[in-house]
Structures are given as structure tokens and as C-alpha cells.
Design a protein around this motif. Structure first.
Motif, PDB file in Angstrom:
ATOM      1  N   PRO A 218     140.722 -19.381  -6.733  1.00  0.00           N
ATOM      2  CA  PRO A 218     140.481 -18.413  -7.814  1.00  0.00           C
ATOM      3  C   PRO A 218     139.064 -18.558  -8.368  1.00  0.00           C
ATOM      4  CG  PRO A 218     142.563 -19.561  -8.119  1.00  0.00           C
ATOM      5  CD  PRO A 218     141.865 -20.256  -7.000  1.00  0.00           C
ATOM      6  N   ALA A 219     138.521 -17.454  -8.828  1.00  0.00           N
ATOM      7  CA  ALA A 219     137.161 -17.487  -9.399  1.00  0.00           C
ATOM      8  C   ALA A 219     137.139 -18.430 -10.600  1.00  0.00           C
ATOM      9  CB  ALA A 219     136.753 -16.083  -9.815  1.00  0.00           C
ATOM     10  N   PRO A 220     136.093 -19.237 -10.710  1.00  0.00           N
ATOM     11  CA  PRO A 220     136.010 -20.163 -11.846  1.00  0.00           C
ATOM     12  C   PRO A 220     135.712 -19.430 -13.153  1.00  0.00           C
ATOM     13  CG  PRO A 220     134.034 -20.295 -10.500  1.00  0.00           C
ATOM     14  CD  PRO A 220     134.935 -19.313  -9.810  1.00  0.00           C
ATOM     15  N   ALA A 221     135.903 -20.116 -14.255  1.00  0.00           N
ATOM     16  CA  ALA A 221     135.519 -19.569 -15.563  1.00  0.00           C
ATOM     17  C   ALA A 221     133.992 -19.589 -15.656  1.00  0.00           C
ATOM     18  CB  ALA A 221     136.132 -20.432 -16.659  1.00  0.00           C
ATOM     19  N   PRO A 222     133.407 -18.815 -16.581  1.00  0.00           N
ATOM     20  CA  PRO A 222     131.940 -18.835 -16.726  1.00  0.00           C
ATOM     21  C   PRO A 222     131.431 -20.275 -16.916  1.00  0.00           C
ATOM     22  CG  PRO A 222     132.890 -17.121 -18.077  1.00  0.00           C
ATOM     23  CD  PRO A 222     134.056 -17.888 -17.506  1.00  0.00           C
ATOM     24  N   ARG A 223     130.327 -20.573 -16.237  1.00  0.00           N
ATOM     25  CA  ARG A 223     129.841 -21.953 -16.217  1.00  0.00           C
ATOM     26  C   ARG A 223     129.081 -22.299 -17.508  1.00  0.00           C
ATOM     27  NH1 ARG A 223     128.435 -19.764 -11.295  1.00  0.00           N
ATOM     28  NH2 ARG A 223     126.305 -19.455 -12.000  1.00  0.00           N
ATOM     29  N   HIS A 224     129.241 -23.540 -17.909  1.00  0.00           N
ATOM     30  CA  HIS A 224     128.414 -24.094 -18.983  1.00  0.00           C
ATOM     31  C   HIS A 224     127.525 -25.161 -18.351  1.00  0.00           C
ATOM     32  CE1 HIS A 224     130.653 -22.755 -22.768  1.00  0.00           C
ATOM     33  NE2 HIS A 224     131.199 -22.117 -21.746  1.00  0.00           N
ATOM     34  N   THR A 225     126.272 -25.186 -18.751  1.00  0.00           N
ATOM     35  CA  THR A 225     125.314 -26.092 -18.109  1.00  0.00           C
ATOM     36  C   THR A 225     124.664 -27.012 -19.131  1.00  0.00           C
ATOM     37  OG1 THR A 225     124.836 -24.299 -16.580  1.00  0.00           O
ATOM     38  CG2 THR A 225     123.289 -26.129 -16.572  1.00  0.00           C
ATOM     39  N   LEU A 226     124.454 -28.256 -18.724  1.00  0.00           N
ATOM     40  CA  LEU A 226     123.748 -29.222 -19.575  1.00  0.00           C
ATOM     41  C   LEU A 226     122.632 -29.857 -18.741  1.00  0.00           C
ATOM     42  CD1 LEU A 226     125.353 -31.859 -21.899  1.00  0.00           C
ATOM     43  CD2 LEU A 226     123.698 -32.600 -20.171  1.00  0.00           C
ATOM     44  N   VAL A 227     121.487 -29.975 -19.358  1.00  0.00           N
ATOM     45  CA  VAL A 227     120.365 -30.672 -18.715  1.00  0.00           C
ATOM     46  C   VAL A 227     119.968 -31.825 -19.617  1.00  0.00           C
ATOM     47  CG1 VAL A 227     118.039 -30.473 -17.780  1.00  0.00           C
ATOM     48  CG2 VAL A 227     119.512 -28.491 -17.832  1.00  0.00           C
ATOM     49  N   ALA A 228     119.910 -33.014 -19.050  1.00  0.00           N
ATOM     50  CA  ALA A 228     119.526 -34.179 -19.848  1.00  0.00           C
ATOM     51  C   ALA A 228     118.385 -34.895 -19.160  1.00  0.00           C
ATOM     52  CB  ALA A 228     120.714 -35.126 -19.982  1.00  0.00           C
ATOM     53  N   LEU A 281     121.420 -32.603 -14.028  1.00  0.00           N
ATOM     54  CA  LEU A 281     121.933 -31.243 -14.212  1.00  0.00           C
ATOM     55  C   LEU A 281     123.442 -31.323 -14.085  1.00  0.00           C
ATOM     56  CD1 LEU A 281     119.593 -29.213 -11.809  1.00  0.00           C
ATOM     57  CD2 LEU A 281     119.448 -29.357 -14.279  1.00  0.00           C
ATOM     58  N   ILE A 282     124.121 -30.850 -15.108  1.00  0.00           N
ATOM     59  CA  ILE A 282     125.583 -31.002 -15.114  1.00  0.00           C
ATOM     60  C   ILE A 282     126.213 -29.670 -15.499  1.00  0.00           C
ATOM     61  CG2 ILE A 282     127.520 -32.301 -16.115  1.00  0.00           C
ATOM     62  CD1 ILE A 282     125.297 -34.436 -16.862  1.00  0.00           C
ATOM     63  N   GLN A 283     127.241 -29.264 -14.752  1.00  0.00           N
ATOM     64  CA  GLN A 283     127.931 -28.019 -15.090  1.00  0.00           C
ATOM     65  C   GLN A 283     129.430 -28.248 -15.168  1.00  0.00           C
ATOM     66  OE1 GLN A 283     126.970 -24.909 -12.264  1.00  0.00           O
ATOM     67  NE2 GLN A 283     125.383 -24.096 -13.596  1.00  0.00           N
ATOM     68  N   GLY A 284     130.052 -27.413 -15.977  1.00  0.00           N
ATOM     69  CA  GLY A 284     131.507 -27.338 -15.991  1.00  0.00           C
ATOM     70  C   GLY A 284     131.892 -25.892 -15.765  1.00  0.00           C
ATOM     71  N   ASP A 285     132.955 -25.657 -14.986  1.00  0.00           N
ATOM     72  CA  ASP A 285     133.366 -24.267 -14.769  1.00  0.00           C
ATOM     73  C   ASP A 285     134.844 -24.047 -15.040  1.00  0.00           C
ATOM     74  OD1 ASP A 285     134.565 -25.399 -12.573  1.00  0.00           O
ATOM     75  OD2 ASP A 285     133.586 -24.134 -11.075  1.00  0.00           O
ATOM     76  N   ASP A 286     135.460 -24.962 -15.834  1.00  0.00           N
ATOM     77  CA  ASP A 286     136.837 -24.748 -16.295  1.00  0.00           C
ATOM     78  C   ASP A 286     136.796 -23.991 -17.612  1.00  0.00           C
ATOM     79  OD1 ASP A 286     138.058 -26.124 -14.238  1.00  0.00           O
ATOM     80  OD2 ASP A 286     137.743 -28.070 -15.230  1.00  0.00           O
ATOM     81  N   ARG A 287     137.979 -23.547 -18.035  1.00  0.00           N
ATOM     82  CA  ARG A 287     138.027 -22.839 -19.319  1.00  0.00           C
ATOM     83  C   ARG A 287     137.566 -23.729 -20.482  1.00  0.00           C
ATOM     84  NH1 ARG A 287     139.866 -18.224 -17.911  1.00  0.00           N
ATOM     85  NH2 ARG A 287     141.456 -18.219 -16.318  1.00  0.00           N
TER      86      ARG A 287
END
Ligand SMILES: Cc1cc2nc3c(=O)[nH]c(=O)nc-3n(C[C@H](O)[C@H](O)[C@H](O)COP(=O)(O)OP(=O)(O)OC[C@H]3O[C@@H](n4cnc5c(N)ncnc54)[C@H](O)[C@@H]3O)c2cc1C
Length: 464
Positions: A218-228, A281-287
Motif C-alpha cells: 500500500p502507498a505510504p503516508a506522506p513522508r516526514h523528514t529530519l536532517v541533523a 537524513l531520516i524519514q518516516g512514512d507511517d501515519r
């Protein structure tokens, strides 16, 4: 080209359908190598460009009868010399077989020909409201066939796994031209040996992949991105270990060191900052991606992150990922390069980073570090001057030492690029003698004359 090669090329032209055999010297030369360095190659006698499984079968049967070695080729984006030709061999390019044959939303599968470009399949899945995760850095140029043959990874692996985790069925043309189907299109299925797993990652040494059935998700939820950003590479590595150790599952967890960040900045003027020693670079694509990144941000703070920025904007996220995709092209501009691909258990990533830093300092050579930190998979890239023998020797020494360090840390000599010709000797060091003998027995059963990509993976002499 030898007179024997010219004769064989003429025979191939006579026996195979028009337009299938290419012998133009410039074209043939352009199919002699992939994008690796320090790997041997030779001039093939012809490039065969089939358009269907039937034509692949005909090519293979003809080559078998003529006793000619063959190297299957996707886009030639490989980095281990796996698609390099040997002198007098034929290259079988699958680029004309580039159709998506089926995309079934209810069954969540796609059936594709091997020459489909990976980004094309990803776009088609997205249009259908689904997701095909495998995303090597070369996603815009590499093929699904090449990905299956190398079991390619990418940035998604930390959450979704590698290409092999999505391949559930294959059509293969064997060395003598027989066609075999294996695998399934069902969610489950355990009939017989898992030959799909055997062919995935076999680098064209066991058969030619002519059709691939992949599962979609299934298509993932919109991604959130963090850069540290961090003041030391090691601090960034510690954050990686903390994240995986805490059971957090981002959909992407990539690392770039100072050399790589500066090279990317020089190339693309992204304003990444001169003082940055390491970037994650870190992303999450869950709700609940925002909650995940809250926790990640806390971990970054505890490890002394210099700066943390977050975004839920897909366009911004794509821009940041572009920095990562540009890592290799940017490092290429610094000089000659030799890229390694090693992986260690995630808990040992800090030790691998420390080993690379120590090797770089001791040998006095620049090594740009980037990679899929969340998988424990790094691509330390040695920058050197190929015109200077001493620099070249040092580069090779650094490469060998990094590969050895990965093995000593309980890792592997190749995380995703494959053995090819670059790591053939290293495979023999990683496998125990019995495992190596089983490899040789499988190769011999499927390719008794040693004509399928003979220079790759195993040291096997031609048995003609
Ligand atoms: C900028 C850049 C970034 C990259 N990033 C990644 C990354 O993130 N992850 C990763 O895993 N790799 C990466 N790679 C390496 C490369 O793109 C992958 O190995 C990719 O899977 C190769 O696909 P290809 O179509 O170019 O195959 P090729 O290079 O043409 O071939 C690779 C191997 O597969 C065999 N092969 C190809 N097609 C078939 C077929 N139909 N049947 C049987 N054997 C076949 C060839 O004989 C060869 O052994 C990168 C390369 C570049 C240049």
C-alpha cells in the motif's frame, strides 16, 4: 578482435533475426563495462538486443551451440564489474524488453520485463495507488532485471528490505536456451525449492531473467523528514545505533560525512554548511511519522546534534534526498575514486566508521563516507590520483583494509552492489569452504560449461 571472434559474429548475424545482433565497433565498445573501477573487462564480439523471451531463448541456444560465453546486461549501472564483458564473449542486453506487462491492484503485484527502468515501475505503482519500495541511488537508470540479478538495495531497505524481498516470481532462460518459470503470484506458496531466491542476486551467472513478478505494498503516508548535523562522524553513527537499538523504524536513515557534504555542496550549491562533519537524513512514512521523528530528534539532541531541521513538505524532502543521490556524482568530481560497499550488523556501525577514519588517517588518503547507515551499509569512497602509482597503491590498500574491517566486525564484503569481478577474491574469504563448494556445485549444475558471465562471482575456469 580475433578472426575467430569475427567468424562467430558473422555466424550470429546469419543465424539470428535481423536487427538483433549489433557489431558496430563503437556500440560494442560501449557495452564492454559497467561503472565500476579496478575491474577487468574485454571487448565483446557482439551485442545481442532481443525483444522477447523467445528471442532471448534463441540467442542463448545459438550461443550454447557455438560455445560462446555471454554476459547479460541491464543498464550497466553496476559498481562491481558484474556486467563487464570478457574478450570474445557476447553481451546480451535486455534494454529493449521494457514493458510493464501487468499491474494488478487487487493482487498487489506487477509483472514486468527485465529492461523496465526501476523508477518507471515505481511511478506506475504510485499511479495505481500502490508502492514499489526498492530505490537504488541509480533508480532513474537501472533496470528491474539488473536489480533482481544483483538483489539491489537502496534507501528504503531500513524499513522495507531489498529487491529480493519483493520478487516472488521469475521467468528464466537457462544456459542452453530452455525457458523456466519459478515462483508464484500468490501471497503465500511453498511448492518446491525456493529457486526465486537462488536466482535473485546471482549476477547473470545462473541464467537470464526475462520476466519478474514483484509484490507491491500500500502507498505510504506522506513522508516526514529530519536532517541533523553533527560535529563528528562518530556522533552521527551513535545516533544510528541508538535509533535502531530503540526499536524505531524510519523509512530512510542515510549518512553523509564532511567530505561528501562538501562535495555535494560544491556540485549543487545546497548551502549544507562548511562546518558540518556529518549529516543524517531520516524519514518516516507511517501515519505517526511525526511522533517517530519527535523521538529521533530527542536522540539527536542527546548525542549533541549541532543542528536539526524537520519538514513535512514532500518537495523539501525530495530536495534533501537529492543531496544523498548526488553523493557519488559529487565525489567523482574530486578525483579518481574507488567505492567500497560493506555492511556490518547495525550495532557495529560506529566501529565501522571508526575503522574507516583510522584507515584514512593512517594511510593519509581522503575517504568520503556515505551510505545506508540504518542498514549498517556504508560506501566509503577512496579519492586518489590514478596517474600516480603510489596514490593508486594506497587506494587499493585502503579498499582492502576497509573490506577486511567489515568482515572482522561480523559483516559482509558487499551489502548491495554484488561480488561481480571486484570482490571475487573477497567472497572466498567470506564463505566457508563448504559453502563455497555448494556455490560451485550449483553453478556447475546450471552452467556446466561455465559460459554464463564467467568472470563474475566465482573463480571458475571455463570447462570447454
Ligand atoms: C549513482 C549510482 C548509485 C547506485 N546506488 C545503488 C544503491 O543505492 N543500491 C544498490 O544496490 N546499487 C546501487 N548502484 C549499483 C547499480 O545501480 C545496481 O547494482 C543495479 O541493480 C544494477 O542494475 P543494472 O540494470 O544497471 O544492471 P547491470 O549493471 O547491467 O548488471 C548488473 C548485474 O546483473 C546482471 N543482469 C542484468 N540484467 C540481467 C538479467 N535480465 N538477467 C540476468 N542477469 C542480469 C548482469 O550480468 C550483472 O551481473 C548504484 C549505481 C550508481 C551508478
Amino acid at each position: 578482435m580475433s578472426s575467430r571472434d569475427l567468424d562467430v559474429a558473422a555466424t550470429l548475424r546469419n543465424r539470428l533475426p535481423g536487427g538483433l545482433v549489433v557489431t558496430d565497433p563503437d556500440v560494442v565498445a560501449s557495452y564492454a563495462r559497467d561503472q565500476s573501477r579496478f575491474t577487468e573487462s574485454g571487448l565483446p564480439l557482439a551485442v545481442l538486443m532481443p525483444r522477447s523471451t523467445a528471442e532471448v531463448a534463441l540467442c542463448m541456444k545459438t550461443l550454447h551451440e557455438l560455445g560462446v560465453a555471454v554476459v547479460a546486461r541491464g543498464a550497466g549501472s553496476g559498481l562491481s564489474g558484474a556486467a563487464n564483458a570478457d574478450a570474445g564473449s557476447a553481451v546480451l542486453s535486455l534494454h529493449r524488453m521494457d514493458e510493464i506487462l501487468e499491474l494488478d491492484v487487487a493482487d498487489r503485484i506487477a509483472v514486468v520485463q527485465p529492461g523496465v527502468i526501476t523508477s518507471t515501475l515505481r511511478a506506475a505503482a504510485e499511479e495505481a495507488g500502490l508502492f514499489y519500495p526498492p530505490d537504488p541511488g541509480s533508480v532513474e537508470q537501472c533496470t528491474v532485471g539488473g536489480n533482481a540479478a544483483t538483489n539491489a538495495g537502496g534507501m528504503c531497505c531500513v524499513k522495507y528490505g531489498v529487491t529480493g524481498d519483493f520478487v516472488i516470481g521469475l521467468e528464466i532462460v537457462l544456459a542452453d536456451g530452455r525457458v523456466m518459470r519459478t515462483g508464484r503470484r500468490t501471497v503465500k506458496g511453498v511448492a518446491g525449492y525456493d529457486l526465486v531466491r537462488l536466482f535473485v542476486g546471482s549476477e547473470g551467472t545462473l541464467g537470464v531473467i526475462t520476466e519478474i513478478t514483484v509484490r507491491l505494498v500500500p502507498a505510504p503516508a506522506p513522508r516526514h523528514t529530519l536532517v541533523a548535523s553533527f560535529a563528528t562522524l562518530r556522533a552521527a553513527g551513535e545516533v544510528v545505533s541508538d535509533i535502531t537499538g530503540a526499536g524505531l523504524t524510519p523509512s530512510l536513515l542515510e549518512i553523509l560525512d564532511r567530505t561528501t557534504v562538501q562535495a555535494v555542496d560544491q556540485l549543487a550549491r545546497m548551502g549544507l554548511g562548511d562546518e558540518v562533519a556529518a549529516l543524517l537524513l531520516i524519514q518516516g512514512d507511517d501515519r505517526d511519522a511525526a511522533t517517530l521523528l519527535d523521538r529521533v530528534e530527542r536522540v539527536c539532541g542527546e548525542r549533541g546534534a549541532v543542528d536539526v531541521a524537520r519538514s513535512a513538505d514532500p518537495a523539501e524532502a525530495d530536495q534533501l534526498l537529492e543531496a544523498r543521490r548526488l553523493a557519488l556524482p559529487a565525489l567523482e568530481r574530486l578525483g579518481d575514486w574507488l567505492l567500497d560497499d560493506v555492511a556490518v550488523p547495525r550495532s557495529r556501525i560506529v566501529d565501522l566508521i571508526a575503522a574507516v577514519e583510522e584507515i584514512s588517517q593512517r594511510l593519509g588518503i581522503v575517504i568520503g563516507v556515505f551510505g545506508h547507515a540504518g542498514d549498517g551499509n556504508l560506501h566509503p569512497t577512496v579519492i586518489f590520483d590514478a596517474a600516480d602509482p603510489e596514490s593508486t597503491t594506497t587506494a587499493r590498500a585502503a579498499f582492502d583494509e576497509m573490506t577486511r574491517a567489515a568482515l572482522e566486525l561480523g559483516g559482509t564484503v558487499t551489502g548491495e552492489h554484488g561480488v561481480g569481478r571486484l570482490k571475487r577474491e573477497w567472497l572466498a574469504r567470506e564463505l566457508d569452504p563448504t559453502a563455497l563448494a555448494v556455490h560451485a556445485a550449483i553453478k556447475s549444475a546450471l552452467d556446466p560449461y561455465g559460459r554464463l558471465n564467467p568472470g563474475a562471482v566465482l573463480e571458475i575456469s571455463n570447462r570447454d
